[in-house]
Design an enzyme around this catalytic site. Sequence first.
Site, PDB file in Angstrom:
ATOM      1  N   GLU A 125       0.851  -1.206   0.000  1.00 24.43           N
ATOM      2  CA  GLU A 125       0.000   0.000   0.000  1.00 24.43           C
ATOM      3  C   GLU A 125       0.882   1.249   0.000  1.00 24.43           C
ATOM      4  OE1 GLU A 125      -2.818   0.143   3.190  1.00 24.43           O
ATOM      5  OE2 GLU A 125      -3.855  -1.666   2.542  1.00 24.43           O
ATOM      6  N   GLN A 135      -7.217   2.296 -24.197  1.00 24.31           N
ATOM      7  CA  GLN A 135      -8.569   1.704 -24.172  1.00 24.31           C
ATOM      8  C   GLN A 135      -9.553   2.857 -24.030  1.00 24.31           C
ATOM      9  OE1 GLN A 135      -8.724  -1.685 -21.249  1.00 24.31           O
ATOM     10  NE2 GLN A 135      -6.590  -1.124 -20.987  1.00 24.31           N
ATOM     11  N   LYS A 141      -1.789  -0.804 -40.971  1.00 24.32           N
ATOM     12  CA  LYS A 141      -1.376  -1.762 -39.934  1.00 24.32           C
ATOM     13  C   LYS A 141      -2.553  -2.628 -39.508  1.00 24.32           C
ATOM     14  CE  LYS A 141      -0.900  -0.550 -35.462  1.00 24.32           C
ATOM     15  NZ  LYS A 141      -0.353   0.094 -34.252  1.00 24.32           N
ATOM     16  N   ARG A 153      -3.644  -5.430 -36.611  1.00 24.49           N
ATOM     17  CA  ARG A 153      -3.223  -5.994 -35.328  1.00 24.49           C
ATOM     18  C   ARG A 153      -4.161  -7.150 -34.985  1.00 24.49           C
ATOM     19  NH1 ARG A 153      -0.419  -3.383 -31.155  1.00 24.49           N
ATOM     20  NH2 ARG A 153      -0.875  -1.270 -31.814  1.00 24.49           N
ATOM     21  N   ASP A 204       5.639   1.270 -27.271  1.00 17.66           N
ATOM     22  CA  ASP A 204       5.489   0.379 -26.114  1.00 17.66           C
ATOM     23  C   ASP A 204       6.376  -0.848 -26.335  1.00 17.66           C
ATOM     24  OD1 ASP A 204       4.693  -1.158 -24.006  1.00 17.66           O
ATOM     25  OD2 ASP A 204       2.564  -1.150 -24.439  1.00 17.66           O
ATOM     26  N   THR A 205       5.858  -1.888 -26.974  1.00 18.82           N
ATOM     27  CA  THR A 205       6.706  -3.065 -27.227  1.00 18.82           C
ATOM     28  C   THR A 205       7.566  -2.868 -28.475  1.00 18.82           C
ATOM     29  OG1 THR A 205       5.021  -4.103 -28.605  1.00 18.82           O
ATOM     30  CG2 THR A 205       4.945  -4.595 -26.253  1.00 18.82           C
TER      31      THR A 205
HETATM   32  C1  R5P Z   1      -1.469   2.659 -31.173  1.00 19.58           C
HETATM   33  O1  R5P Z   1      -2.582   3.016 -31.529  1.00 19.58           O
HETATM   34  C2  R5P Z   1      -0.419   3.595 -30.666  1.00 19.58           C
HETATM   35  O2  R5P Z   1      -0.469   4.837 -31.297  1.00 19.58           O
HETATM   36  C3  R5P Z   1       0.963   2.996 -30.799  1.00 19.58           C
HETATM   37  O3  R5P Z   1       1.194   2.764 -32.184  1.00 19.58           O
HETATM   38  C4  R5P Z   1       1.072   1.696 -30.048  1.00 19.58           C
HETATM   39  O4  R5P Z   1       0.623   1.846 -28.736  1.00 19.58           O
HETATM   40  C5  R5P Z   1       2.498   1.213 -30.015  1.00 19.58           C
HETATM   41  O5  R5P Z   1       2.517  -0.020 -29.379  1.00 19.58           O
HETATM   42  P1  R5P Z   1       3.672  -1.070 -29.658  1.00 19.58           P
HETATM   43  O6  R5P Z   1       4.978  -0.312 -29.536  1.00 19.58           O
HETATM   44  O7  R5P Z   1       3.485  -2.106 -28.566  1.00 19.58           O
HETATM   45  O8  R5P Z   1       3.471  -1.641 -31.026  1.00 19.58           O
END
Ligand code: R5P
Length: 309
Positions: free
Chosen positions: A36, A94, A189, A191, A219-220
């Site tokens: 906490e 989200q 793209k 996904r 992110d990743t």
């Molecule tokens: C998606 O809509 C965002 O704009 C980024 O393209 C996404 O979050 C990037 O995520 P990652 O690096 O995991 O592919």
Amino acid sequence: MKLLSGNSNKPLSKNIAKYLKSKLVNSSIRNFSDGEIYVEINENIRGNSIFIIQSVSSPANDNLMELLLCIDALKRSSAKNITAVIPYFGYARQDRKVVPRTAISAKLVSDLITNAGANRILSVDLHAGQIQGFFNVPVDHLFAINVLIEYIKEQKFENMIVISPDAGGVERARAYAKRLDTSLAIIDKRRDIPNEAKAMNIIGDVSGKTCLLVDDIVDTAGTLCTAASALKDHGAEKVIAYCTHPVLSGPAIDRITESNLDELVVTDTVPLSEAAIASGRIRQLSMASMLAESIRRVSNEESISAMFR
Ligand code: R5P
């Protein structure tokens, strides 16, 4: 006006304070042994306008909870008003139900922050502009474009083209293309599962060009690295990516190291890990002066939009 920093991005908070010739409010943020979070403000802030600086970056749940508890502590310490400065607003992806029976975390988190007691929000490159409307308090939305464009212009690239890595990023990419007076291409793209990106088609001619891939979040790094490969396969000369928020989780650093990206340029809305710095592939530009100037303007009731005209 006083500044308080959470633990998510102390270097950025310190730089903002330095720019404003101000000190960070003396506070203690600790964990109980069960995890906490405990927040205590160690100085009188009665009647002050407080700016609490905290990104909702990894560990997102802890940093979010810390932000909420800081706001609550400020409210209960009789701060006059509280601005949540959230350089990276996590949970924003989200923002609608893309499939049935899912949560809309961006709305829930906005409600939590407002209900905790924030009177105003200051954030950078929200994943979608309409998230501003999820808050029932004023939102000042800043754009990293000023900082990134300045750096791009210094590079004096020839034969540039701006690339949106997906359809959702076209508006952002168009803003860059307009400011650089250059053309725009889009990657179609697809996904299949969250955090796994697949680049399919490129709409536009990238052959022999220096491609400037712009995105809000890395992110990743699946999106960027797949896009970079697709662009090189279509004859791109160079691929340089510009992303505001370096979330860089999971396989990101390995992917970037092994990728076709010539450079990745990010800002400091999220601090870089040691592994990210050690990779030598990532350049970080600071948002501190823009955030500090915005805080000054909010405090003096001056225009924020004038900074982007
Ligand atoms: C998606 O809509 C965002 O704009 C980024 O393209 C996404 O979050 C990037 O995520 P990652 O690096 O995991 O592919």
